[in-house]
Design an enzyme around this catalytic site. Structure first.
Site, PDB file in Angstrom:
ATOM      1  CG  HIS A  53      -0.246  -0.010   2.534  1.00  0.00           C
ATOM      2  ND1 HIS A  53      -0.284  -1.084   3.413  1.00  0.00           N
ATOM      3  CD2 HIS A  53       0.526   0.924   3.131  1.00  0.00           C
ATOM      4  CE1 HIS A  53       0.423  -0.787   4.488  1.00  0.00           C
ATOM      5  NE2 HIS A  53       0.934   0.416   4.344  1.00  0.00           N
TER       6      HIS A  53
HETATM    7  P1  TYD Z   1      -1.977  -2.572   7.348  1.00  0.00           P
HETATM    8  O1  TYD Z   1      -1.366  -1.218   7.520  1.00  0.00           O
HETATM    9  O2  TYD Z   1      -2.993  -2.736   6.265  1.00  0.00           O
HETATM   10  O3  TYD Z   1      -0.782  -3.609   7.168  1.00  0.00           O
HETATM   11  P2  TYD Z   1      -0.442  -4.569   5.941  1.00  0.00           P
HETATM   12  O4  TYD Z   1      -0.579  -3.732   4.696  1.00  0.00           O
HETATM   13  O5  TYD Z   1       0.956  -5.044   6.205  1.00  0.00           O
HETATM   14  O6  TYD Z   1      -1.444  -5.670   6.029  1.00  0.00           O
HETATM   15  O7  TYD Z   1      -2.622  -2.990   8.711  1.00  0.00           O
HETATM   16  C1  TYD Z   1      -3.237  -4.255   8.914  1.00  0.00           C
HETATM   17  C2  TYD Z   1      -4.480  -4.086   9.773  1.00  0.00           C
HETATM   18  O8  TYD Z   1      -4.158  -3.497  11.030  1.00  0.00           O
HETATM   19  C3  TYD Z   1      -5.528  -3.194   9.126  1.00  0.00           C
HETATM   20  O9  TYD Z   1      -6.796  -3.807   9.334  1.00  0.00           O
HETATM   21  C4  TYD Z   1      -5.479  -1.924   9.911  1.00  0.00           C
HETATM   22  C5  TYD Z   1      -4.927  -2.324  11.244  1.00  0.00           C
HETATM   23  N1  TYD Z   1      -4.049  -1.289  11.831  1.00  0.00           N
HETATM   24  C6  TYD Z   1      -4.513  -0.512  12.874  1.00  0.00           C
HETATM   25  O10 TYD Z   1      -5.660  -0.661  13.349  1.00  0.00           O
HETATM   26  N2  TYD Z   1      -3.677   0.445  13.408  1.00  0.00           N
HETATM   27  C7  TYD Z   1      -2.425   0.655  12.930  1.00  0.00           C
HETATM   28  O11 TYD Z   1      -1.684   1.533  13.431  1.00  0.00           O
HETATM   29  C8  TYD Z   1      -1.964  -0.148  11.815  1.00  0.00           C
HETATM   30  C9  TYD Z   1      -0.596   0.052  11.228  1.00  0.00           C
HETATM   31  C10 TYD Z   1      -2.810  -1.102  11.319  1.00  0.00           C
END
Ligand code: TYD
Length: 139
Positions: A53
């Site tokens: 992302h």
């Molecule tokens: P995400 O940033 O989408 O990580 P990746 O792209 O590696 O899967 O985060 C994964 C999940 O965690 C998403 O549902 C959002 C949640 N999240 C939070 O609630 N707070 C945060 O600070 C982060 C980074 C993620």
């Protein structure tokens, strides 16, 4: 304008000591933003990828606290792969940078310092939409 050249490895201070080394990070001194949030990933199974992302406004510093992994950055024009394997190196990632992480060693821990609280609206989840906006910003 944000591009790959703004992203770089930052050497963090390291206090070497036979009892164990120590690294510290001070907001706005060692990282080029105010730290508002910290998160970390761990128990990452071998072979998995994370983080495909980009963020519109978020600045981040990514550190391999333990073990190693690669971070691939893409500003919509160029790509660069960084191998992180030391807890005193931080990769500064500016806004408008598509990224994914792979090549995790077993037991690795990825620590991220971030410039704002979690905001789902700050994400690009679609690569083509990101590339389109990154292209517009350069015109
Ligand atoms: P995400 O940033 O989408 O990580 P990746 O792209 O590696 O899967 O985060 C994964 C999940 O965690 C998403 O549902 C959002 C949640 N999240 C939070 O609630 N707070 C945060 O600070 C982060 C980074 C993620």
């Amino acid at each position: 304008m944000y591009n790959l050249e703004k992203c770089r490895i930052i050497d963090l201070p390291k206090i070497s000591d036979p009892r164990g080394n120590l690294t510290f990070i001070e907001a706005s001194r060692h990282v080029p933003f105010e730290i508002k949030r910290i998160y970390y990933t761990y128990d990452v199974p071998g072979g998995s990828d994370r983080g495909a992302h980009a963020h519109k406004n978020l600045h981040q510093l990514i550190i391999a606290m333990s073990g190693s992994f690669d971070v691939v950055l893409d500003d919509g024009f160029d790509q660069k792969r960084f191998h992180l394997n030391r807890s005193y190196f931080g990769l500064y990632v500016c806004p408008m940078m598509w990224r994914y992480l792979d090549n995790f060693s077993s037991g690795s821990v990825c620590l991220v310092l971030a410039s704002s609280l979690y905001d789902a609206d700050d994400y690009y989840r679609d690569y083509d939409a990101f590339v389109k906006d990154a292209g517009k910003a350069r015109k």
